[in-house]
Design a protein around this motif. Structure first.
Motif, PDB file in Angstrom:
ATOM      1  N   VAL A 565       0.814  -1.220   0.000  1.00  0.00           N
ATOM      2  CA  VAL A 565       0.000   0.000   0.000  1.00  0.00           C
ATOM      3  C   VAL A 565       0.849   1.272   0.000  1.00  0.00           C
ATOM      4  O   VAL A 565       0.675   2.142  -0.876  1.00  0.00           O
ATOM      5  N   PRO A 566       1.789   1.463   0.946  1.00  0.00           N
ATOM      6  CA  PRO A 566       2.529   2.733   0.932  1.00  0.00           C
ATOM      7  C   PRO A 566       3.381   2.917  -0.318  1.00  0.00           C
ATOM      8  O   PRO A 566       3.552   4.052  -0.791  1.00  0.00           O
ATOM      9  N   ASP A 567       3.899   1.822  -0.891  1.00  0.00           N
ATOM     10  CA  ASP A 567       4.725   1.955  -2.092  1.00  0.00           C
ATOM     11  C   ASP A 567       3.868   2.261  -3.314  1.00  0.00           C
ATOM     12  O   ASP A 567       4.232   3.098  -4.156  1.00  0.00           O
ATOM     13  N   ARG A 568       2.736   1.590  -3.450  1.00  0.00           N
ATOM     14  CA  ARG A 568       1.848   1.902  -4.565  1.00  0.00           C
ATOM     15  C   ARG A 568       1.281   3.316  -4.426  1.00  0.00           C
ATOM     16  O   ARG A 568       1.078   4.024  -5.424  1.00  0.00           O
ATOM     17  N   PHE A 569       1.045   3.734  -3.204  1.00  0.00           N
ATOM     18  CA  PHE A 569       0.560   5.090  -2.959  1.00  0.00           C
ATOM     19  C   PHE A 569       1.585   6.105  -3.474  1.00  0.00           C
ATOM     20  O   PHE A 569       1.243   7.063  -4.163  1.00  0.00           O
ATOM     21  N   GLN A 570       2.859   5.873  -3.140  1.00  0.00           N
ATOM     22  CA  GLN A 570       3.896   6.803  -3.582  1.00  0.00           C
ATOM     23  C   GLN A 570       4.025   6.831  -5.102  1.00  0.00           C
ATOM     24  O   GLN A 570       4.360   7.863  -5.688  1.00  0.00           O
ATOM     25  N   ALA A 571       3.768   5.697  -5.721  1.00  0.00           N
ATOM     26  CA  ALA A 571       3.849   5.631  -7.181  1.00  0.00           C
ATOM     27  C   ALA A 571       2.625   6.225  -7.850  1.00  0.00           C
ATOM     28  O   ALA A 571       2.582   6.332  -9.085  1.00  0.00           O
ATOM     29  N   GLY A 572       1.606   6.598  -7.046  1.00  0.00           N
ATOM     30  CA  GLY A 572       0.389   7.180  -7.600  1.00  0.00           C
ATOM     31  C   GLY A 572      -0.590   6.166  -8.126  1.00  0.00           C
ATOM     32  O   GLY A 572      -1.545   6.521  -8.838  1.00  0.00           O
ATOM     33  N   ALA A 573      -0.416   4.885  -7.773  1.00  0.00           N
ATOM     34  CA  ALA A 573      -1.324   3.827  -8.244  1.00  0.00           C
ATOM     35  C   ALA A 573      -2.480   3.696  -7.255  1.00  0.00           C
ATOM     36  O   ALA A 573      -2.607   2.694  -6.539  1.00  0.00           O
ATOM     37  N   LEU A 574      -3.333   4.710  -7.223  1.00  0.00           N
ATOM     38  CA  LEU A 574      -4.375   4.762  -6.194  1.00  0.00           C
ATOM     39  C   LEU A 574      -5.451   3.705  -6.376  1.00  0.00           C
ATOM     40  O   LEU A 574      -6.015   3.224  -5.397  1.00  0.00           O
ATOM     41  N   ALA A 575      -5.740   3.325  -7.622  1.00  0.00           N
ATOM     42  CA  ALA A 575      -6.731   2.263  -7.829  1.00  0.00           C
ATOM     43  C   ALA A 575      -6.222   0.949  -7.245  1.00  0.00           C
ATOM     44  O   ALA A 575      -6.992   0.185  -6.623  1.00  0.00           O
ATOM     45  N   VAL A 577      -4.057   0.716  -4.791  1.00  0.00           N
ATOM     46  CA  VAL A 577      -4.076   0.881  -3.335  1.00  0.00           C
ATOM     47  C   VAL A 577      -5.462   0.553  -2.784  1.00  0.00           C
ATOM     48  O   VAL A 577      -5.604  -0.196  -1.804  1.00  0.00           O
ATOM     49  N   ALA A 578      -6.493   1.089  -3.420  1.00  0.00           N
ATOM     50  CA  ALA A 578      -7.861   0.829  -2.952  1.00  0.00           C
ATOM     51  C   ALA A 578      -8.180  -0.661  -3.024  1.00  0.00           C
ATOM     52  O   ALA A 578      -8.816  -1.218  -2.111  1.00  0.00           O
ATOM     53  N   ALA A 579      -7.725  -1.327  -4.090  1.00  0.00           N
ATOM     54  CA  ALA A 579      -7.953  -2.776  -4.209  1.00  0.00           C
ATOM     55  C   ALA A 579      -7.202  -3.532  -3.124  1.00  0.00           C
ATOM     56  O   ALA A 579      -7.728  -4.505  -2.544  1.00  0.00           O
ATOM     57  N   ASP A 580      -5.964  -3.110  -2.834  1.00  0.00           N
ATOM     58  CA  ASP A 580      -5.200  -3.732  -1.745  1.00  0.00           C
ATOM     59  C   ASP A 580      -5.960  -3.644  -0.426  1.00  0.00           C
ATOM     60  O   ASP A 580      -6.051  -4.614   0.332  1.00  0.00           O
ATOM     61  N   VAL A 581      -6.487  -2.468  -0.135  1.00  0.00           N
ATOM     62  CA  VAL A 581      -7.170  -2.256   1.147  1.00  0.00           C
ATOM     63  C   VAL A 581      -8.414  -3.129   1.244  1.00  0.00           C
ATOM     64  O   VAL A 581      -8.713  -3.689   2.305  1.00  0.00           O
ATOM     65  N   GLU A 582      -9.142  -3.257   0.143  1.00  0.00           N
ATOM     66  CA  GLU A 582     -10.333  -4.112   0.178  1.00  0.00           C
ATOM     67  C   GLU A 582      -9.957  -5.584   0.346  1.00  0.00           C
ATOM     68  O   GLU A 582     -10.667  -6.339   1.017  1.00  0.00           O
ATOM     69  N   GLN A 583      -8.847  -6.007  -0.276  1.00  0.00           N
ATOM     70  CA  GLN A 583      -8.364  -7.375  -0.067  1.00  0.00           C
ATOM     71  C   GLN A 583      -8.011  -7.582   1.406  1.00  0.00           C
ATOM     72  O   GLN A 583      -8.311  -8.623   1.992  1.00  0.00           O
ATOM     73  N   MET A 584      -7.342  -6.603   2.004  1.00  0.00           N
ATOM     74  CA  MET A 584      -6.994  -6.677   3.421  1.00  0.00           C
ATOM     75  C   MET A 584      -8.258  -6.761   4.289  1.00  0.00           C
ATOM     76  O   MET A 584      -8.319  -7.536   5.250  1.00  0.00           O
TER      77      MET A 584
END
Length: 874
Positions: A565-575, A577-584
């Protein structure tokens, strides 16, 4: 007989009314032994028509199983058992607490429910912690709780005292301190007993109004004792009443007193070496004398009428006889299968030398294992220590027992003691050449270390294990991975830590150990934290994700998403990130893991704040902090401050957190980003001198105070804003030079807080330094990235600075004229300006005419050129 308690009964009646109304509440009944707390609680709950009543009595005698009162409550409700299997840390205990809470709530939805926790002063630690949790989460609900305890046996600042204080703080809570009965009540009692010839004032004076003392005295008087018999305590009265009992009855009571306040006839008969029928017959005189009585509908179950009666019987025993009776009780409970592990261990330990040390040690070990299974780690640690003491070996430590003790201590939160156990085990394993145990103990010691600073003891222990030739390849890869993380925190150790983490990955691959490879890759991600290596971290995270999926390991899968999540966030891959959070979230819900749920709250707060949903983000920050505190997570408050700081800064409320930031700095002195936040809070509060001093200290020596870790870029952004607010150009130049390479990076503060594009802060620094064209370009870049990422709330980084510049440059202009000037110079027509400002076109025309006069221009084109020269517009 219950006399003189009308006021207290009224309090219990009020609680019952609250419960039936759906509000619930707590009544605390406290007082000295024998004052009638349990009797009052029973009388009050008997008046609760239409409500269900569950009793959980803490054992007054030693050897009670952990969570004993709650086992009784759940058994009455037909709810889930306490046993949970293998311990999984603080989260497992919290999950147990949630199950108990859910069970209580479910039953209360159908029928109002009263729960009585009797004799809380004798509760085990696990029971107290569960009660503390319920006191914070259970209400409002149709549940009332009556808690009795002896205030004389609750030391100040003890866990019990803290739990009682927590119960007393909530709404609808009442505390009744029971005192002795009045002389009038004593007279009433004597009259009901037909003892009109006894002086009630004298009996009151001799008993202090203590109901048990009075009751036993009246019973003695009824049996023919002289009214002036000089008895000075309730114990003396009870012993006087025991004297006339037959010898076999007294022996049965002595064995029963060792078994506990509650006892059953099968183990009693076995301990007496007589038939069950003979045991029951031996008890009959004590039943008739009202010293013991049957328990409810359970045939053959007995209870001493009061624990002081049991105490009086046991106190008469000589030490040697008491030990012998404990040995007999142990054998009886073991042979009849009647005793639980804690009972057996208690009697075995106190029954020596009639019970051998070896047998007692085995019993203590069984009790420890049973306590671990129900997550009562404090009890487990006590029993592990007992087992160790009884298993003393001349040739060294029993490393298995010592490791088990360490794990229980660690789960109980006694981290330093746990570490001592693991280090002692490691030394013993190194001495005996046991590489497997050495590796396990070194890794366990690593679990006791919070990852916030260098720990040279841990590094030395890991090195000791890594040098040992007997460590298998898989554990060696894990040790290497852990050594990489430990090295990361050492001064100047980041490059070395990255080399070691790469080595750990290689070792795990060579060993063919997939789980060790997962651990090594997570260490690789950790050691690559900082401004650079973003793509390397993403690659490592994706590899962990693949391993977790192949293994079907849901916990590892959760951790893979967690660190992506924090690495994808920094890369600007917000979609993503949101999918990661829902998987979590799906994993956390399926496993009912509160720790994983905490991480989900943190990341949902991150996304909500970044999207500009401030109210939602603030609520999530508070929810996460509350859950984190219940889980005992040290980082919970630091994360709350970080998330709230970002929200409050945007809203102009950051100074509200100054005290919270100061407190967090005391707890986490190595968390330098808090100092950056303190500087910004001081700047926004107008305390420019304080902010400037902090900025200067942090910028000194090329920002030597700021570790180049996952907080570094966000710390620079926070410092940048503080420097811009205070207009400190020297610091702004240094910060700009550091931040400039990361204009397109989506800055994240550790893991919980998103600060947006680096270009946003770069634009503001450039503006302060007079580089207006560069500032405009950076501002455009920031706004473009924020639109692409779905960020909201930050807006144009230069808008406020332009307004300030306009106000300063156009000092002769009024505030309204300044607003008109900014809109005019941006190309707006008079009608558009009127709509934006909510005024008439005529009013705008008048303002425009005044502006032309004040700044010495003739038309809109000259006015716009003037605005550009002043830097009001890009």
């Amino acid at each position: 007989m219950l006399v003189g308690r009308d006021a207290e009964l009224a309090v219990l009646d009020a609680l019952i009314t609250q419960v039936k109304a759906g509000a619930g509440g707590v009544v605390l009944l406290t007082g000295e032994p024998g004052v009638g707390k349990t009797r009052l609680a029973r009388a009050g709950t008997e008046r609760a028509a239409g409500a269900m009543v569950s009793w959980g009595a803490c054992r007054e005698s030693e050897g009670a199983p952990p969570l004993w009162p709650w086992m009784q409550v759940l058994r009455h409700l037909g709810g889930p058992g306490i046993a949970t299997g293998a311990a999984e840390g603080a989260a497992a205990r919290y999950r147990l607490y949630e199950r108990v809470e859910d069970t209580l709530r479910e039953h209360a939805e159908a029928t109002p429910h009263l729960v009585v926790i009797d004799d809380l002063h004798r509760a085990d630690e696990a029971s107290l912690r569960l009660l503390a949790y319920l006191s914070e989460t259970l209400w409002p609900a149709s549940i009332g709780m009556v808690v009795t305890y002896r205030d004389t046996e609750v030391p100040p600042a003890s866990l019990t005292a803290n739990v009682v204080a927590g119960l007393a703080r909530g709404p609808g809570r009442r505390r009744c301190e029971l005192a002795g009965l009045s002389p009038a009540s004593v007279a009433q009692w004597l009259g009901a007993a037909g003892l009109d010839g006894v002086d009630p004032a004298d009996l009151h004076a001799r008993t202090g109004g203590n109901p048990l003392f009075i009751s036993e005295s009246i019973q003695l008087l009824t049996d023919g004792s002289r009214p002036d018999t000089p008895l000075r305590s309730v114990g003396e009265v009870i012993r006087e009443r025991l004297a006339p009992l037959p010898a076999d009855c007294r022996e049965a009571l002595e064995v029963a007193s060792v078994l506990g306040r509650d006892f059953e006839y099968p183990p009693l008969a076995a301990a007496l070496a007589i038939s069950p029928a003979a045991a029951v017959a031996a008890l009959d005189p004590a039943v008739n004398a009202r010293l013991i009585g049957p328990v409810g509908d359970r045939a053959g179950a007995y209870r001493f009428v009061h624990t002081l009666i049991r105490d009086a019987v046991e106190e008469q025993l000589a030490s040697s006889r008491r030990a012998g009776l404990h040995a007999r009780a142990f054998a009886a409970l073991r042979d009849t299968g009647w005793g639980q592990a804690a009972d057996l261990a208690h009697h075995a330990v106190h029954g020596r030398p009639g019970v051998s040390d070896e047998v007692a040690a085995d019993a203590a070990r069984s009790a420890a294992e049973a306590a671990d299974r129900v997550l009562a780690w404090e009890d487990a640690a006590t029993w592990w220590r007992t087992a160790i003491a009884l298993s003393q070996r001349r040739d060294g430590l029993d490393t298995d027992l010592e490791m088990r003790l360490g794990r229980s201590l660690l789960l109980a939160g006694q981290v330093e003691q746990a570490r001592d156990c693991f280090e002692a085990t490691a030394r013993e394993a190194a001495r005996t050449g046991d590489g497997v145990t050495l590796a396990a103990s070194a890794l366990a010691a690593g679990d006791t270390v919070a990852e916030v600073a260098a720990d040279h003891r841990l590094a030395a222990l890991l090195d000791l294990a890594l040098r040992h030739p007997g460590v298998p390849p898989g554990p060696r890869a894990r040790l290497t991975a852990r050594r990489a993380i430990a090295t990361y925190w050492q001064p100047g150790g980041q490059d070395e830590s990255r080399r070691i983490s790469s080595q750990a990955v290689t070792l795990a691959e060579q060993a063919g150990d997939t789980e060790a490879l997962g651990a090594a890759l997570i260490a690789r991600q950790f050691t690559l934290r900082g401004p650079g290596f973003l793509q390397d971290r993403l690659s490592a995270g994706l590899a962990v994700l693949d391993i977790a999926a192949r293994l079907g390991d849901q916990d590892l899968l959760f951790r893979a998403h967690q660190w992506l999540v924090p690495d994808r966030f920094q890369a600007g891959a917000l979609a993503e990130v949101a999918a990661d959070v829902e998987q979590m979230a799906a994993i956390a819900d399926a496993r009912r893991s509160p720790l994983q749920r905490w991480w989900v709250l943190i990341y949902r707060g991150l996304l909500a704040g970044f999207a500009g949903r401030d109210a939602e983000a603030e609520g999530l920050a508070h929810d996460a902090a509350a859950l984190g505190r219940r889980l005992g997570l040290p980082a919970a408050d630091a994360y709350r401050i970080g998330q709230l700081s970002r929200i409050y800064w945007k809203q102009g409320r950051l100074p509200e957190l100054r005290d919270d930031i100061a407190d967090a700095l005391v707890r986490f002195p190595g968390l330098v980003t808090l100092r950056c936040m303190r500087a910004l809070a001081s700047a926004t509060a107008g305390r420019r001198a304080d902010a400037a001093a902090e900025i200067e200290a942090l910028a000194d020596g090329d920002f030597a105070a700021l570790p180049r870790d996952s907080l570094y870029l966000a710390s620079l952004a926070i410092l940048a804003e503080a420097a811009v607010t205070c207009r400190i150009t020297d610091a702004a130049k240094e910060i700009l030079a550091e931040l400039a390479p990361y204009a397109a990076r989506n800055l994240i503060q550790g893991v919980p807080v998103g600060w947006g594009a680096g270009a946003w802060y770069i634009a503001r620094l450039q503006w302060l330094l007079g580089r207006r064209a560069e500032a405009a370009s950076s501002a455009a870049m920031a706004q473009r990235l924020h639109r692409q990422w779905g960020a909201a709330g930050l807006g144009d980084p230069l808008a406020g600075l332009r307004r300030d510049a306009a106000a300063a440059a156009a000092a002769p202009l009024s505030q309204r004229e300044t607003e008109v000037m900014l809109l005019l110079s941006s190309g707006r027509e008079n009608a558009e300006i009127a709509t934006v400002l909510g005024v008439s076109v005529h009013t705008v025309e008048r303002h425009v005419a005044n502006i032309f006069v004040k700044i010495g221009v003739r038309n809109r084109a000259e006015a716009t050129a003037w605005a550009h020269r002043q830097g009001l517009v890009p």
